[in-house]
Design an enzyme around this catalytic site. Structure first.
Site, short mmCIF file in Angstrom:
data_model
loop_
_atom_site.label_atom_id
_atom_site.label_comp_id
_atom_site.label_asym_id
_atom_site.label_seq_id
_atom_site.Cartn_x
_atom_site.Cartn_y
_atom_site.Cartn_z
N ARG A 157 -11.79 -0.86 1.57
CA ARG A 157 -12.20 -0.38 0.92
C ARG A 157 -13.59 -1.06 1.41
NH1 ARG A 157 -8.22 -0.02 -2.73
NH2 ARG A 157 -7.87 -2.05 -2.72
N GLU A 197 2.44 -12.31 -2.54
CA GLU A 197 3.43 -12.65 -3.26
C GLU A 197 4.55 -12.42 -2.59
OE1 GLU A 197 1.08 -11.00 -7.49
OE2 GLU A 197 3.56 -12.29 -8.48
#
Ligand code: AMP
Length: 181
Positions: free
Chosen positions: A66, A103
């Site tokens: 992006r 994470e």
């Protein structure tokens, strides 16, 4: 063009919020609904151009994928070159790799070994700053080169995730739009 309250509101209204994407608990900021609007896309590039036009940027480095969208448009407008930072195994020539932890597990980003020149003034660009892991790894890659200066830009910053704290020079970071919560 400088940012003002009306523009912030217009940009925010054009960003689509997708709950629980790509997984539960994440509120995904979908910028495709901003990019598809020709007036707002043009305005966004103008805002970024005005912010960076006098800083002598020679290369815009965009993060896959992006960061390629506004990053390349801005590079053209600034008269700078464009350099991609990609996920592992995508770049065809010799590359540097930087791993970073997520994470759950880890990921990595890569840059071509000949992507930047000594003395380049670099603008690192991505669409969004969340926890900062990706852009910090990208910055570490750029620092492998003897560039003169590195600026960092995001279209959106999720302030509540404190991604900025991973950077030693937060004054060199500019986010067009911020969300406090
Ligand atoms: P981070 O490493 O946590 O800063 O996340 C960086 C990358 O994940 C960016 O390139 C973003 O495009 C994407 N990302 C993370 N969180 C979001 C979100 N809530 N909405 C949209 N994109 C996100």
């Amino acid at each position: 063009m400088a940012m003002n309250e009306r523009l912030i509101h217009e940009f925010k209204s054009a960003i689509r919020n997708i709950p629980d994407f790509p997984r539960k608990g994440i509120m995904f900021k979908d910028l495709t609904t901003l990019f598809r609007n020709r007036v707002l896309l043009g305005t966004l590039i103008e805002v970024l151009y005005d912010y960076y036009r006098d800083l002598g940027i020679t290369r815009v480095v965009g993060i896959e994928s992006r960061g390629f969208i506004a990053g390349s448009a801005l590079a053209v407008k600034l008269g700078a070159g464009f350099v991609p930072i990609r996920k592992p195994g995508k770049l065809p020539a010799g590359s540097y790799r930087k791993e970073y932890s997520l994470e759950y597990g880890s990921d990595a980003v890569e840059i071509h070994k000949d992507a930047l020149d000594d003395g380049d003034i670099v603008l690192l660009h991505d669409d969004l700053l969340a926890t900062g892991g990706t852009s910090r790894a990208a910055l570490d890659l750029i620092r492998l080169f003897p560039v003169k200066k590195i600026y960092i830009n995001f279209i959106v910053e999720l302030k509540f995730l404190n991604g900025r704290q991973l950077f030693t020079s937060p004054e060199d970071i500019y986010s067009v739009i911020s969300y406090e919560a």
